[in-house]
Design a protein around this motif. Structure first.
Motif, short mmCIF file in Angstrom:
data_model
loop_
_atom_site.label_atom_id
_atom_site.label_comp_id
_atom_site.label_asym_id
_atom_site.label_seq_id
_atom_site.Cartn_x
_atom_site.Cartn_y
_atom_site.Cartn_z
N ASN A 1 -6.14 40.86 31.07
CA ASN A 1 -6.46 40.08 32.22
C ASN A 1 -6.28 38.46 31.97
OD1 ASN A 1 -7.24 42.19 33.70
ND2 ASN A 1 -9.30 42.36 32.76
N LEU A 2 -5.18 37.92 32.69
CA LEU A 2 -5.17 36.45 32.25
C LEU A 2 -5.67 35.64 33.60
CD1 LEU A 2 -1.24 36.79 31.37
CD2 LEU A 2 -3.18 36.69 29.62
N PRO A 3 -6.39 34.38 33.13
CA PRO A 3 -6.88 33.37 34.02
C PRO A 3 -5.67 32.65 34.58
CG PRO A 3 -7.06 32.58 31.68
CD PRO A 3 -6.56 34.11 31.74
N LEU A 4 -5.06 33.23 35.63
CA LEU A 4 -3.84 32.59 36.40
C LEU A 4 -4.08 31.76 37.26
CD1 LEU A 4 -1.72 36.16 36.50
CD2 LEU A 4 -1.63 34.17 34.51
N ASN A 5 -5.45 31.40 37.40
CA ASN A 5 -5.60 30.34 38.88
C ASN A 5 -4.99 29.08 38.54
OD1 ASN A 5 -6.91 32.72 40.36
ND2 ASN A 5 -8.95 31.98 39.31
N ASP A 6 -5.14 28.59 37.28
CA ASP A 6 -4.78 27.37 36.80
C ASP A 6 -3.08 27.40 36.36
OD1 ASP A 6 -5.00 28.75 34.77
OD2 ASP A 6 -5.92 27.22 33.50
N ALA A 7 -2.36 28.58 36.59
CA ALA A 7 -1.15 28.33 35.96
C ALA A 7 -0.19 27.79 37.34
CB ALA A 7 -0.70 30.08 36.05
N PRO A 8 0.82 26.82 36.42
CA PRO A 8 1.68 26.20 37.57
C PRO A 8 2.57 27.27 38.38
CG PRO A 8 2.51 26.19 35.18
CD PRO A 8 1.24 26.99 35.10
N ALA A 9 2.85 26.69 39.34
CA ALA A 9 3.72 27.56 40.47
C ALA A 9 4.96 27.66 39.85
CB ALA A 9 3.83 26.86 41.90
N SER B 1 3.80 31.52 35.10
CA SER B 1 3.81 31.44 36.75
C SER B 1 4.39 32.40 37.56
CB SER B 1 4.74 30.11 36.68
OG SER B 1 6.16 30.62 36.30
N TYR B 2 5.14 33.38 36.83
CA TYR B 2 5.75 34.61 37.47
C TYR B 2 4.26 35.78 37.59
CZ TYR B 2 7.77 39.01 37.90
OH TYR B 2 8.36 40.21 38.62
N LEU B 3 3.54 35.69 36.63
CA LEU B 3 2.39 36.64 36.64
C LEU B 3 1.58 36.15 37.75
CD1 LEU B 3 1.56 37.10 33.03
CD2 LEU B 3 2.92 38.93 34.53
N ARG B 4 1.53 34.91 38.08
CA ARG B 4 0.54 34.35 39.15
C ARG B 4 0.92 34.91 40.42
NH1 ARG B 4 -0.11 27.98 40.87
NH2 ARG B 4 -1.66 28.20 42.36
N GLY B 5 2.06 35.53 40.59
CA GLY B 5 2.53 36.10 41.93
C GLY B 5 2.29 37.34 42.04
N LEU B 6 1.70 38.18 40.90
CA LEU B 6 1.42 39.52 41.00
C LEU B 6 0.03 39.69 41.53
CD1 LEU B 6 3.10 40.78 37.61
CD2 LEU B 6 3.97 40.88 40.05
N HIS B 7 0.01 39.22 42.81
CA HIS B 7 -1.19 39.59 43.68
C HIS B 7 -1.73 40.89 43.77
CE1 HIS B 7 -1.87 34.99 43.40
NE2 HIS B 7 -0.64 34.94 44.27
N ARG C 1 -3.56 47.47 37.96
CA ARG C 1 -2.41 48.22 37.07
C ARG C 1 -2.20 47.18 35.80
NH1 ARG C 1 1.52 49.39 41.51
NH2 ARG C 1 1.10 47.34 42.10
N PRO C 2 -2.10 48.13 34.89
CA PRO C 2 -1.58 47.20 33.55
C PRO C 2 -0.22 46.52 33.73
CG PRO C 2 -1.65 49.48 33.11
CD PRO C 2 -2.31 49.50 34.58
N VAL C 3 0.11 45.62 33.08
CA VAL C 3 1.26 44.85 33.32
C VAL C 3 1.74 44.88 31.76
CG1 VAL C 3 2.49 42.71 33.47
CG2 VAL C 3 0.67 43.28 35.33
#
Length: 307
Positions: A121-129, A209-215, A220-222
């Protein structure tokens, strides 16, 4: 023996895998060998999509006690795939699996290796677009050039460009396409196949930034499959907290022989390169002037010879 099915749909005889084989665009072939004398039957299965030229071995069981019959089983699966127009068989086997030597003895050869990483589980809220864009038909030439530049010839022969259909996201850096991500989704997980150019300055940031789009991952595990020729991406996965879970040897059994053939230029090429003929006399101002030749004294000219 199919890493995509194993990581996205679970067991090879599970419910979701059975539904996958019911689709009309995919053919599944099953072979059963009966050794007799109280030994269990040896069962194997392979699949071939209509748009692919290589079949994929799905599973073999029970493998540990029937190693001597693996070659016969693979021959039968190869025959069935070849009858449907397949040019070879692919398989993904763990290095410690007893099937590895059995497949080598039945005509399979290693063409690459891959390590599968699982991301937590990654904290992706602050990931660049980032500059991930959906793939379009205009990107096909750039992706083909990227694939041919980064992929070894052994892999290109076993996995031709566009064999699975072009679908995914492209990564741009400074207006130049330097990355491509192929994703496979299933009820049990998401499997990613990255292809990054070494000029990507921050691969970890690009992956975030790619994982940020996996809403729609829905918990499911990535998984990320890193090929041996892209091993430099493993440092970025460690920075993201990834964990290596399994390593596969990718094997191929070719059903055809590669033969080099010369490509001859068409006969019309010489005719097309001819200069156009001049029709009619040239105008007076464009006619070339006769060359003036000065002969030495006493030289025999054409007229004096015949006179």
């Amino acid at each position: 023996m199919d890493s995509v099915l194993a990581l996205t749909r679970g067991r090879p005889l599970g419910f979701w895998v059975v539904l996958r084989h019911l689709r009309l665009e995919e053919n599944a072939f099953t072979a059963v060998l009966q050794p007799g004398e109280g030994h269990p039957n040896l069962i194997g299965q392979a699949s071939l999509r209509n748009d692919n030229t290589f079949g994929q071995v799905t599973f073999v069981l029970p493998a540990a006690s029937q190693m001597t019959l693996v070659a016969r089983l693979m021959d039968e699966l190869a025959r069935q795939v070849g009858q449907q127009g397949g040019l070879g068989l692919l398989a993904a086997v763990e290095d410690e699996s007893p099937l590895f030597e059995g497949l080598r003895q039945s005509g399979f050869a290693v063409y690459a290796r891959q390590r599968v990483w699982r991301l937590g589980n990654l904290p992706l809220n602050d990931a660049p677009a980032g500059e991930w864009l959906p793939l379009t038909a205009l990107d096909e030439f750039a992706i083909r050039s990227l694939y041919q530049a980064l992929t070894p010839p052994l892999v290109q022969r076993a996995e031709p460009f566009g064999a699975h259909g072009l679908a995914g996201m492209v990564y741009q850096q400074g207006g130049e396409l330097l990355g491509f991500m192929e994703a496979h989704f299933g009820p049990r997980g998401i499997l990613l196949y990255p292809l990054f150019h070494p000029e990507v300055r921050q691969p970890a940031a690009a992956l975030r930034s790619y994982l940020r789009g996996l809403h729609f991952s829905l918990g499911r595990p990535v998984y990320v499959a890193v090929r041996s020729y892209q091993a430099w991406l493993e440092d970025a996965l460690r920075d993201l907290g990834g964990e290596a879970v399994v390593q596969h040897a990718l094997l191929v059994r070719h059903l055809t022989l590669a033969q080099r053939a010369p490509v001859l230029a068409p006969a019309t090429a010489s005719r097309d390169n001819r200069q156009p003929a001049l029709m009619g006399p040239l105008p007076e101002e464009t006619r070339p002037l006769p060359a003036r030749v000065v002969l030495p004294e006493g030289a025999i000219t054409h007229e004096s010879y015949y006179n």
